[in-house]
Design a protein around this motif. Structure first.
Motif, mmCIF file in Angstrom:
data_model
loop_
_atom_site.group_PDB
_atom_site.id
_atom_site.type_symbol
_atom_site.label_atom_id
_atom_site.label_comp_id
_atom_site.label_asym_id
_atom_site.label_seq_id
_atom_site.Cartn_x
_atom_site.Cartn_y
_atom_site.Cartn_z
ATOM 1 N N THR A 108 0.550 0.231 -4.915
ATOM 2 C CA THR A 108 -0.822 0.335 -5.418
ATOM 3 C C THR A 108 -1.321 1.771 -5.343
ATOM 4 O O THR A 108 -1.910 2.182 -4.348
ATOM 5 N N PHE A 109 -1.088 2.522 -6.417
ATOM 6 C CA PHE A 109 -1.601 3.880 -6.522
ATOM 7 C C PHE A 109 -2.964 3.836 -7.219
ATOM 8 O O PHE A 109 -3.076 4.003 -8.429
ATOM 9 N N ASN A 110 -4.020 3.627 -6.412
ATOM 10 C CA ASN A 110 -5.340 3.466 -7.021
ATOM 11 C C ASN A 110 -5.877 4.763 -7.627
ATOM 12 O O ASN A 110 -6.756 4.727 -8.494
ATOM 13 N N TYR A 111 -5.377 5.924 -7.182
ATOM 14 C CA TYR A 111 -5.893 7.176 -7.742
ATOM 15 C C TYR A 111 -5.602 7.292 -9.235
ATOM 16 O O TYR A 111 -6.324 7.960 -9.964
ATOM 17 N N ARG A 112 -4.522 6.678 -9.706
ATOM 18 C CA ARG A 112 -4.230 6.718 -11.141
ATOM 19 C C ARG A 112 -5.379 6.108 -11.953
ATOM 20 O O ARG A 112 -5.626 6.502 -13.093
ATOM 21 N N TYR A 113 -6.022 5.103 -11.358
ATOM 22 C CA TYR A 113 -7.037 4.353 -12.080
ATOM 23 C C TYR A 113 -8.413 5.011 -12.026
ATOM 24 O O TYR A 113 -9.325 4.594 -12.734
ATOM 25 N N SER A 114 -8.567 6.006 -11.158
ATOM 26 C CA SER A 114 -9.843 6.708 -11.107
ATOM 27 C C SER A 114 -10.104 7.350 -12.471
ATOM 28 O O SER A 114 -9.236 8.050 -13.011
ATOM 29 N N PRO A 115 -11.269 7.134 -13.071
ATOM 30 C CA PRO A 115 -11.505 7.595 -14.437
ATOM 31 C C PRO A 115 -11.242 9.082 -14.662
ATOM 32 O O PRO A 115 -10.725 9.473 -15.716
ATOM 33 N N GLU A 168 0.840 -1.190 0.000
ATOM 34 C CA GLU A 168 0.000 0.000 0.000
ATOM 35 C C GLU A 168 0.881 1.249 0.000
ATOM 36 O O GLU A 168 2.006 1.237 0.517
ATOM 37 N N LYS A 169 0.358 2.343 -0.540
ATOM 38 C CA LYS A 169 1.105 3.596 -0.442
ATOM 39 C C LYS A 169 1.052 4.070 1.015
ATOM 40 O O LYS A 169 0.126 3.707 1.754
ATOM 41 N N PRO A 170 2.044 4.847 1.461
ATOM 42 C CA PRO A 170 3.274 5.195 0.760
ATOM 43 C C PRO A 170 4.276 4.053 0.825
ATOM 44 O O PRO A 170 4.191 3.186 1.709
ATOM 45 N N LEU A 171 5.243 4.067 -0.079
ATOM 46 C CA LEU A 171 6.271 3.034 -0.074
ATOM 47 C C LEU A 171 6.967 2.974 1.278
ATOM 48 O O LEU A 171 7.159 1.900 1.850
#
Length: 449
Positions: A131-138, A104-107
């Motif tokens: 896992t930077f899930n914000y990148r995947y937010s549309p 999980e973030k942060p590293l």
């Protein structure tokens, strides 16, 4: 079919996303064979969840037995959801024991521990996925597409303002996050998400950081200055006010924390106006990038609404993304069922500020237009599902380069770590002075196209 053998390290609230994915959507590809967690109640919570899904019960180990767990259970990959300051030693131990890592973030939270991770990766040749899930937010992917397409030309500057409301923002001041030695403060724990977005949006790396900020709303001194006295030490009591969290009101929080605290003394619901808070609640940064672009960033953790605004200026125009995740926190609603409206839709607050998102693009000499944002179901606008697909099935050919590795993790925390040092010294800080080889080697910090 062969299942990749996973172990969970750290069985807190965030771990559920991974556990549910392993026993659900990815049950044909993955198996959770072990849980490494010092608190027996939290460990058992996820053992029961796995068994309830019809899967074999994972073995339970303590943190001192991480290497034995990896060896005995033939673990191929560990998923680390532990406290932030524990990430680095767990990552290093996991790699040295022969497992790949998902974290999980942060590293991690500081320069020396980031350097230790880098050394372990060089030594073992193993994989670390962050896992930077914000990148995947549309909506965030849509902005990346606009910039990547060259619609606004070369990026010259970014203005980024993030506000956390008095439900979600306050929550960082109840938990271990309120102690900078454990979280790195909001510049590392929370804003690493935001700095990663900027790094990824503009495909450049941070070079110099200047920061200003402080603890100006939460904490005992600020409360006393506003005439707030004699508050309960925790929120779980009858008659809790709007700033308090009653763990009895949420089944998962009750099970993971209230019923587990007798084993380790960890209180999930400490008073946000109590003693011992060492992180900031108001922050502002100026960040210079290798590309020549400049980021101006601000974070406020006691806003009456939650969301963010981004403006990206380019040589051909400007793109503006505005997101309202919760339009108002109302005094008479009690504990809102959604603490984090960025992860789960909180519903319409009925305020003048409606929940929603909008991406406006305007080129020089042309009228503005609204760029489409194609959303999905689930957490972070469908982003969590896309992230989990990349984690468990492997990243495909993604033209937006959303999958992140340890290098992206280093770039994101570099801003926050340098920002913390700037807060301490009052001076701008060069990222190359943080003691991480990857950030000082010629050309090594350039982002992938």
């Amino acid at each position: 079919m062969t299942h990749r053998r996973y172990a969970l390290v750290g069985a807190g609230h965030r771990a559920q996303m991974y556990v549910d994915a392993i026993v659900g959507r990815y049950a044909d590809e993955a198996a959770l064979v072990a849980i490494c967690e010092p608190n027996p109640v939290r460990a058992q919570y996820y053992v029961d969840r796995v068994v309830a899904a019809g899967r074999p019960a994972p073995a339970v180990y303590g943190p001192d037995d991480l290497e034995a767990m990896i060896r005995e259970q033939r673990v191929e990959r560990v998923v680390i959801c532990a406290r932030d300051d524990l990430h680095a030693p767990l990552i290093v131990r996991g790699l040295d024991a022969g497992a790949d890592v998902v974290v999980e973030k942060p590293l991690t939270i500081d320069g020396p521990s980031a350097a230790a991770i880098e050394d372990a990766i060089d030594r073992t040749g193993r994989e670390v996925v962050i896992t930077f899930n914000y990148r995947y937010s549309p909506r965030n992917s849509a902005l990346r597409q606009v910039i990547q397409d060259g619609t606004i030309g070369e990026v010259t500057s970014v203005d980024f303002s993030w506000v956390l409301d008095t439900k979600h923002g306050a929550d960082y001041f109840r938990r271990w996050h309120r102690e900078k030695e454990h979280s790195g403060g909001l510049l590392v724990h929370k804003a690493s998400h935001h700095f990663d977005l900027v790094n990824w949006w503009i495909r450049s790396a941070p070079r110099r950081v200047y920061a200003s900020g402080g603890l100006r709303f939460y904490g005992a001194e600020n409360a006393a200055a506003r005439g707030i006295h004699d508050r309960p030490a925790r929120g779980t009591h009858d008659g809790a006010d709007a700033f308090e969290l009653d763990l009895r009101d949420d089944e998962r929080l009750r099970a993971l924390y209230l019923e587990a605290e007798q084993h380790d003394g960890y209180l999930r619901d400490r008073d946000v106006f109590g003693e011992g808070i060492t992180i900031e609640d108001n922050l502002a940064l100026v960040v210079d990038y290798a590309s020549g672009a400049t980021l101006s960033y601000s974070l406020n953790a006691h806003s009456p609404w939650e969301g963010y605004r981004v403006a990206v200026n380019g040589t051909l125009g400007r793109a503006e993304l505005e997101v309202v995740e919760r339009g108002a926190v109302l005094a008479d609603e009690g504990l809102h069922p959604v603490l984090d409206p960025s992860a789960v839709h909180a519903g319409d607050s009925g305020s003048l500020r409606p929940e929603g998102e909008r991406l406006i693009v305007q080129k020089h000499w042309e009228a503005a237009y609204e760029a489409p944002i194609v959303g999905g179901d689930g957490g972070h606008g469908g982003g969590d599902a896309l992230l989990l697909s990349d984690v468990f099935e492997g990243p495909g050919d993604d033209p937006l380069a959303r999958p992140a590795d340890w290098r992206d993790g280093v770039r994101s925390i570099a801003v926050g770590i340098a920002g913390n040092r700037s807060l301490e010294t009052g001076l701008p800080v060069q990222v190359a002075d943080l003691g991480i080889r990857f950030l000082t080697a010629d050309g090594a910090a350039a982002l992938r196209a």
